[in-house]
Design a protein around this motif. Structure first.
Motif, mmCIF file in Angstrom:
data_model
loop_
_atom_site.group_PDB
_atom_site.id
_atom_site.type_symbol
_atom_site.label_atom_id
_atom_site.label_comp_id
_atom_site.label_asym_id
_atom_site.label_seq_id
_atom_site.Cartn_x
_atom_site.Cartn_y
_atom_site.Cartn_z
ATOM 1 N N TYR A 41 0.814 -1.211 0.000
ATOM 2 C CA TYR A 41 0.000 0.000 0.000
ATOM 3 C C TYR A 41 0.856 1.273 0.000
ATOM 4 N N THR A 60 -5.220 0.153 -2.757
ATOM 5 C CA THR A 60 -4.783 -1.015 -1.995
ATOM 6 C C THR A 60 -5.329 -0.970 -0.567
ATOM 7 N N ASN A 66 -6.497 -2.209 -8.478
ATOM 8 C CA ASN A 66 -5.579 -1.189 -8.975
ATOM 9 C C ASN A 66 -5.738 -1.103 -10.478
#
Length: 152
Positions: A41, A60, A66
């Motif tokens: 992240y 994330t 993503n």
């Protein structure tokens, strides 16, 4: 009636908001230096006017997919108090506006769901009678950072 100011932003096709008092500034995307062995992240760090700023991938953190490059992304730089004194920014697809939301336009979420999903509520924008109402997910960025920063 209480009015709340939030910053409305977009990730993918979904609209989100965070408390305006947590946002220090919004900057255009810039090159991010990766940090070796950092959790997924953490996108990396940037040098923002002489200050090293940690950049988090909000997708994330929220458990969202993503997406590959989706135009020009933005970084919302948070006030240091939001992240325990650290300089932190979050990557979003776009920043739309500052909304002034009245209490009656916010649908509170059940506590058991909101603590797991980091959702403070759902903001209804637009006009329901014209069938032109949008839903904006009001995220609890302070809680996300608190949980994330205490894990590591």
């Amino acid at each position: 009636m209480t009015i709340t100011d939030v910053v409305q932003f977009q990730i993918g096709d979904t609209l989100y908001a965070l408390d305006i008092h947590l946002a220090r500034e919004i900057v255009e995307m810039m090159p991010i230096t990766p940090v070796p062995r950092a959790p997924d992240y953490i996108a990396g760090i940037i040098n923002l006017r002489g200050e090293i700023t940690n950049i988090l991938n909000l997708n994330t953190l929220l458990g969202l997919e993503n997406e590959l490059s989706r135009g020009e992304k933005k970084i919302i730089v948070l006030v240091p108090d939001a992240a325990g004194g650290s300089n932190v920014g979050i990557i979003v697809d776009n920043v739309h506006s500052v909304l002034q939301v009245s209490e009656d336009r916010i649908e509170k979420i059940d506590n058991s769901i909101s603590s797991e999903a980091y959702v403070r509520g759902v903001i209804k924008t637009g006009n329901a009678s014209d069938n032109d109402e949008n839903l904006v997910i009001w995220i609890d960025i302070a809680k996300i950072l608190e949980d994330t920063l205490t894990e590591y």
